[in-house]
Design a protein around this motif. Structure first.
Motif, PDB file in Angstrom:
ATOM      1  N   ILE A 319     -12.996 -28.050  28.273  1.00  0.00           N
ATOM      2  CA  ILE A 319     -11.600 -28.438  28.531  1.00  0.00           C
ATOM      3  C   ILE A 319     -11.157 -27.953  29.909  1.00  0.00           C
ATOM      4  CG2 ILE A 319      -9.228 -28.263  27.694  1.00  0.00           C
ATOM      5  CD1 ILE A 319     -10.374 -28.001  24.855  1.00  0.00           C
ATOM      6  N   GLY A 320     -11.599 -26.763  30.302  1.00  0.00           N
ATOM      7  CA  GLY A 320     -11.321 -26.294  31.663  1.00  0.00           C
ATOM      8  C   GLY A 320     -12.008 -27.153  32.711  1.00  0.00           C
ATOM      9  N   GLY A 321     -13.112 -27.780  32.340  1.00  0.00           N
ATOM     10  CA  GLY A 321     -13.835 -28.648  33.261  1.00  0.00           C
ATOM     11  C   GLY A 321     -13.276 -30.063  33.339  1.00  0.00           C
ATOM     12  N   TRP A 322     -12.241 -30.334  32.568  1.00  0.00           N
ATOM     13  CA  TRP A 322     -11.680 -31.685  32.502  1.00  0.00           C
ATOM     14  C   TRP A 322     -10.235 -31.674  32.994  1.00  0.00           C
ATOM     15  CZ3 TRP A 322      -7.297 -33.407  30.109  1.00  0.00           C
ATOM     16  CH2 TRP A 322      -7.124 -34.791  30.024  1.00  0.00           C
ATOM     17  N   SER A 323      -9.831 -32.764  33.607  1.00  0.00           N
ATOM     18  CA  SER A 323      -8.409 -33.013  33.856  1.00  0.00           C
ATOM     19  C   SER A 323      -8.201 -34.518  33.863  1.00  0.00           C
ATOM     20  CB  SER A 323      -7.938 -32.394  35.179  1.00  0.00           C
ATOM     21  OG  SER A 323      -8.296 -33.223  36.268  1.00  0.00           O
ATOM     22  N   LYS A 324      -6.991 -34.948  33.666  1.00  0.00           N
ATOM     23  CA  LYS A 324      -6.704 -36.382  33.616  1.00  0.00           C
ATOM     24  C   LYS A 324      -6.948 -37.046  34.961  1.00  0.00           C
ATOM     25  CE  LYS A 324      -1.770 -35.541  34.441  1.00  0.00           C
ATOM     26  NZ  LYS A 324      -0.404 -35.713  33.910  1.00  0.00           N
ATOM     27  N   ASP A 325      -6.950 -36.244  36.049  1.00  0.00           N
ATOM     28  CA  ASP A 325      -7.128 -36.806  37.384  1.00  0.00           C
ATOM     29  C   ASP A 325      -8.597 -36.911  37.797  1.00  0.00           C
ATOM     30  OD1 ASP A 325      -4.345 -36.992  37.775  1.00  0.00           O
ATOM     31  OD2 ASP A 325      -4.279 -34.861  38.304  1.00  0.00           O
ATOM     32  N   ARG A 326      -9.432 -35.962  37.368  1.00  0.00           N
ATOM     33  CA  ARG A 326     -10.820 -35.956  37.840  1.00  0.00           C
ATOM     34  C   ARG A 326     -11.825 -36.118  36.713  1.00  0.00           C
ATOM     35  NH1 ARG A 326     -11.655 -30.891  36.042  1.00  0.00           N
ATOM     36  NH2 ARG A 326     -10.049 -29.339  36.496  1.00  0.00           N
ATOM     37  N   SER A 327     -11.385 -36.388  35.503  1.00  0.00           N
ATOM     38  CA  SER A 327     -12.285 -36.522  34.359  1.00  0.00           C
ATOM     39  C   SER A 327     -13.025 -35.206  34.126  1.00  0.00           C
ATOM     40  CB  SER A 327     -13.239 -37.697  34.575  1.00  0.00           C
ATOM     41  OG  SER A 327     -13.972 -37.959  33.401  1.00  0.00           O
ATOM     42  N   THR A 329     -16.032 -32.349  34.839  1.00  0.00           N
ATOM     43  CA  THR A 329     -16.970 -31.781  35.808  1.00  0.00           C
ATOM     44  C   THR A 329     -17.760 -30.685  35.120  1.00  0.00           C
ATOM     45  OG1 THR A 329     -15.477 -32.217  37.669  1.00  0.00           O
ATOM     46  CG2 THR A 329     -17.201 -30.561  37.999  1.00  0.00           C
ATOM     47  N   ALA A 330     -19.076 -30.786  35.146  1.00  0.00           N
ATOM     48  CA  ALA A 330     -19.945 -29.770  34.535  1.00  0.00           C
ATOM     49  C   ALA A 330     -20.128 -28.636  35.535  1.00  0.00           C
ATOM     50  CB  ALA A 330     -21.289 -30.377  34.133  1.00  0.00           C
ATOM     51  N   ASN A 331     -19.330 -27.597  35.382  1.00  0.00           N
ATOM     52  CA  ASN A 331     -19.322 -26.494  36.333  1.00  0.00           C
ATOM     53  C   ASN A 331     -20.463 -25.522  36.042  1.00  0.00           C
ATOM     54  OD1 ASN A 331     -18.224 -23.469  36.850  1.00  0.00           O
ATOM     55  ND2 ASN A 331     -17.481 -24.853  38.451  1.00  0.00           N
ATOM     56  N   PHE A 332     -21.211 -25.182  37.066  1.00  0.00           N
ATOM     57  CA  PHE A 332     -22.382 -24.315  36.941  1.00  0.00           C
ATOM     58  C   PHE A 332     -22.021 -22.946  36.378  1.00  0.00           C
ATOM     59  CE2 PHE A 332     -25.170 -21.087  38.896  1.00  0.00           C
ATOM     60  CZ  PHE A 332     -26.410 -21.530  38.459  1.00  0.00           C
ATOM     61  N   PHE A 333     -20.932 -22.384  36.826  1.00  0.00           N
ATOM     62  CA  PHE A 333     -20.555 -21.030  36.415  1.00  0.00           C
ATOM     63  C   PHE A 333     -20.026 -21.024  34.985  1.00  0.00           C
ATOM     64  CE2 PHE A 333     -20.488 -21.334  40.975  1.00  0.00           C
ATOM     65  CZ  PHE A 333     -21.194 -20.206  41.361  1.00  0.00           C
ATOM     66  N   PHE A 334     -19.180 -21.990  34.654  1.00  0.00           N
ATOM     67  CA  PHE A 334     -18.642 -22.055  33.300  1.00  0.00           C
ATOM     68  C   PHE A 334     -19.732 -22.389  32.282  1.00  0.00           C
ATOM     69  CE2 PHE A 334     -14.071 -23.299  34.802  1.00  0.00           C
ATOM     70  CZ  PHE A 334     -13.985 -22.101  35.472  1.00  0.00           C
ATOM     71  N   MET A 335     -20.731 -23.161  32.705  1.00  0.00           N
ATOM     72  CA  MET A 335     -21.861 -23.457  31.822  1.00  0.00           C
ATOM     73  C   MET A 335     -22.518 -22.171  31.333  1.00  0.00           C
ATOM     74  SD  MET A 335     -25.408 -23.271  32.517  1.00  0.00           S
ATOM     75  CE  MET A 335     -25.622 -23.788  34.217  1.00  0.00           C
ATOM     76  N   HIS A 336     -22.572 -21.148  32.206  1.00  0.00           N
ATOM     77  CA  HIS A 336     -23.194 -19.888  31.807  1.00  0.00           C
ATOM     78  C   HIS A 336     -22.406 -19.158  30.724  1.00  0.00           C
ATOM     79  CE1 HIS A 336     -25.749 -20.425  35.385  1.00  0.00           C
ATOM     80  NE2 HIS A 336     -26.566 -19.576  34.804  1.00  0.00           N
ATOM     81  N   PHE A 337     -21.113 -19.426  30.602  1.00  0.00           N
ATOM     82  CA  PHE A 337     -20.366 -18.849  29.479  1.00  0.00           C
ATOM     83  C   PHE A 337     -20.977 -19.313  28.158  1.00  0.00           C
ATOM     84  CE2 PHE A 337     -16.161 -19.218  32.138  1.00  0.00           C
ATOM     85  CZ  PHE A 337     -16.676 -18.325  33.061  1.00  0.00           C
ATOM     86  N   VAL A 338     -21.270 -20.598  28.095  1.00  0.00           N
ATOM     87  CA  VAL A 338     -21.796 -21.185  26.862  1.00  0.00           C
ATOM     88  C   VAL A 338     -23.218 -20.713  26.599  1.00  0.00           C
ATOM     89  CG1 VAL A 338     -22.251 -23.332  25.619  1.00  0.00           C
ATOM     90  CG2 VAL A 338     -20.314 -23.199  27.203  1.00  0.00           C
ATOM     91  N   THR A 339     -24.068 -20.786  27.610  1.00  0.00           N
ATOM     92  CA  THR A 339     -25.471 -20.422  27.399  1.00  0.00           C
ATOM     93  C   THR A 339     -25.631 -18.941  27.085  1.00  0.00           C
ATOM     94  OG1 THR A 339     -25.842 -20.141  29.787  1.00  0.00           O
ATOM     95  CG2 THR A 339     -26.343 -22.297  28.840  1.00  0.00           C
ATOM     96  N   SER A 340     -24.780 -18.100  27.643  1.00  0.00           N
ATOM     97  CA  SER A 340     -24.871 -16.664  27.348  1.00  0.00           C
ATOM     98  C   SER A 340     -24.345 -16.332  25.957  1.00  0.00           C
ATOM     99  CB  SER A 340     -24.142 -15.848  28.407  1.00  0.00           C
ATOM    100  OG  SER A 340     -22.767 -16.181  28.469  1.00  0.00           O
ATOM    101  N   SER A 341     -23.268 -16.998  25.545  1.00  0.00           N
ATOM    102  CA  SER A 341     -22.686 -16.686  24.232  1.00  0.00           C
ATOM    103  C   SER A 341     -23.638 -17.017  23.087  1.00  0.00           C
ATOM    104  CB  SER A 341     -21.353 -17.419  24.048  1.00  0.00           C
ATOM    105  OG  SER A 341     -21.512 -18.823  24.033  1.00  0.00           O
ATOM    106  N   LEU A 342     -24.643 -17.862  23.355  1.00  0.00           N
ATOM    107  CA  LEU A 342     -25.647 -18.176  22.337  1.00  0.00           C
ATOM    108  C   LEU A 342     -26.383 -16.931  21.865  1.00  0.00           C
ATOM    109  CD1 LEU A 342     -27.277 -20.392  20.781  1.00  0.00           C
ATOM    110  CD2 LEU A 342     -28.821 -20.441  22.763  1.00  0.00           C
TER     111      LEU A 342
END
Length: 483
Positions: A319-327, A329-342
């Protein structure tokens, strides 16, 4: 330093890198079908060869070596031995060779050489001996969670050992590395992860965390968990957990988004500068982490707070990677939040109760810091859900996650499979959460969330990563979007 391929007796390498064990906990990710003698042989070869041949940093910018992460992700999702070896050959072509350290690391000089990447091999040798003697749990307790290895009386703040901060630093990479060791029962991964933490740079950590912390946790861990084997406690299944809304992680997100200390002007000042932000505002960020209530005396509390971290990581990424203006974006840094929480479900059971709380709070605070320094994008939950509501109607297969993971196995980018495996697992354990489950938190729109979030995030990521030659976005999010 001269490059050198380190040599170890075969028996030592066998002990460090045995065949993977079963998942350590009810909430740990399962193994996919497809395991074979060829796959496990290829995996153990890669782990051992990487251990002797390559440095933990791929280059002199301190980018991390991800060889073992990809190999284990491939193995656990059922990839064959030839594919594991193929990607190893590809990934190894970009790695720095191992170097011999100037001297051995001992208890006496352990703190003296922290942050120095030239001592990575020496820290590996040190932790290999310690884990052989004391086991994984007691080693983690002492070197990550005791005051002795975080704060030394009379020492300058900038030279404190702060091993917990180093463990979570570098965008969680040491934590991830040790997490793989915990998930698969591979001591060598824990050795490498702790050595990596030791050569990570100094980061902010509040000293008050250890004011009451002595050796009790170490003694508890030594008695309770004398080896890599886990305790016998079984985690409480998500379906049995109630979700209290007092000081929920979502409520902390709502509060910090309203804090004037993190207004757009301040975000611009610290844009992509995690260390600068934590130096100036670390106390404030950790204060929010302390407001996040964790009461270990309540049954299921650790599992409950772990789930909050997983949902928080996923909504910031998706949701932080999305906005109504830019659709999206798969952010490299935020992706690590998900992969680490695993790795929270596999690593937390190795720790004493006090250390579980410290790890969760540290993970929470670090996630907040990285979110803020990469643009602090707002969380328009309702807008995201409305815009992605069509996704379920477009699915043409019985189980889309099987196709998503299958596609990610052969994708050239080494992070995609790790992310999709994480989202698939979160869907399997939290996918039945209904709308209204998060009602009562202070985060606007949280009551409309349900377990479909993980599939939405996976599909958006797959589309983003397949739309061109460029993969993850490294740009962060424009602070002007938040004004």
């Amino acid at each position: 330093m001269a490059a050198v391929q380190q040599t170890y007796p075969g028996s030592d390498l066998d002990a460090l890198f045995p065949s993977p064990s079963s998942p350590p906990d009810l909430l740990s990710p399962p193994r996919y079908p497809g395991a074979s003698p060829e796959a496990v042989a290829a995996l153990t070869y890669v782990l051992k060869d990487n251990y002797t041949k390559y440095h933990i940093f791929s280059n002199y910018k301190r980018f991390h070596n991800h060889i073992t992460h990809r190999a284990l992700a491939l193995y656990v999702t059922g990839a064959g031995g030839s594919l594991i070896e193929q990607f190893y050959k590809q990934d190894g072509a970009h790695e720095r060779p191992a170097i011999e350290s100037p001297e051995a690391i001992t208890e006496e000089n352990f703190i003296e050489h922290l942050s120095d990447e030239n001592f990575y091999a020496a820290y590996k040798s040190f932790f290999s001996k310690v884990i052989e003697e004391r086991g994984v749990s007691a080693t983690l307790e002492e070197y990550i969670f005791t005051k002795k290895y975080n704060f030394v009386e009379g020492q300058d703040a900038s030279t404190q050992p702060v091993m917990l901060a180093r463990f979570l630093g570098g965008l969680f990479h040491a934590f991830i590395h040790v997490g793989y060791g915990a998930e698969f029962g591979i001591p060598g991964m824990v050795v490498e992860g702790l050595a990596l933490a030791s050569v990570h740079e100094h980061e902010f950590l509040p000293s008050y965390l250890f004011q009451c912390n002595g050796t009790t946790a170490v003694e508890e861990a030594t008695t309770r968990l004398a080896s890599l084997a886990l305790n016998t406690k079984t985690s409480i299944a998500p379906s049995q957990l109630e979700q209290p809304q007092t000081n929920h992680a979502f409520s902390i997100l709502a509060k910090i988004m309203q804090d004037s200390k993190f207004a757009p002007k301040e975000i611009k000042k610290h844009f992509k500068d995690f260390d600068g932000l934590m130096s100036e505002h670390g106390d404030t960020i950790w204060r929010y982490a302390e407001e996040w209530t964790i009461d270990p005396s309540r049954p299921g509390e650790i599992e409950r707070k772990m789930e909050e971290c997983i949902w928080m990581s996923t909504i910031i990424y998706s949701i932080g990677g999305w906005s109504k203006d830019r659709s999206f974006t798969a952010n490299f840094f935020f992706m690590h939040f998900v992969t680490s929480s695993l790795f929270l479900p596999s690593l937390l059971p190795y720790l004493s109760q006090n250390s579980q709380v410290l790890l969760l709070r540290g993970y929470f605070a670090s996630t907040l810091g990285w979110w803020i320094t990469h643009g602090f994008p707002k969380l328009d939950i309702q807008g995201f859900l409305n815009t992605t509501s069509h996704i379920s109607s477009e699915i043409k297969v019985a189980n889309p996650f099987l196709d998503i993971v299958q596609s990610a196995i052969t994708h050239p980018n080494n992070h995609l499979l790790k992310l999709q495996r994480a989202l698939a697992h979160f869907s399997s354990i939290y996918g039945t959460r209904p709308k209204g489950f998060f009602g009562g938190t202070e985060l606007e729109g949280a009551e409309t969330l349900d377990g479909s979030l993980f599939l939405r995030a996976a599909i958006l990521t797959e589309k983003y990563m397949n739309q061109g030659a460029k993969f993850w976005s490294l740009e962060g999010f424009s602070v002007s979007d938040q004004e």
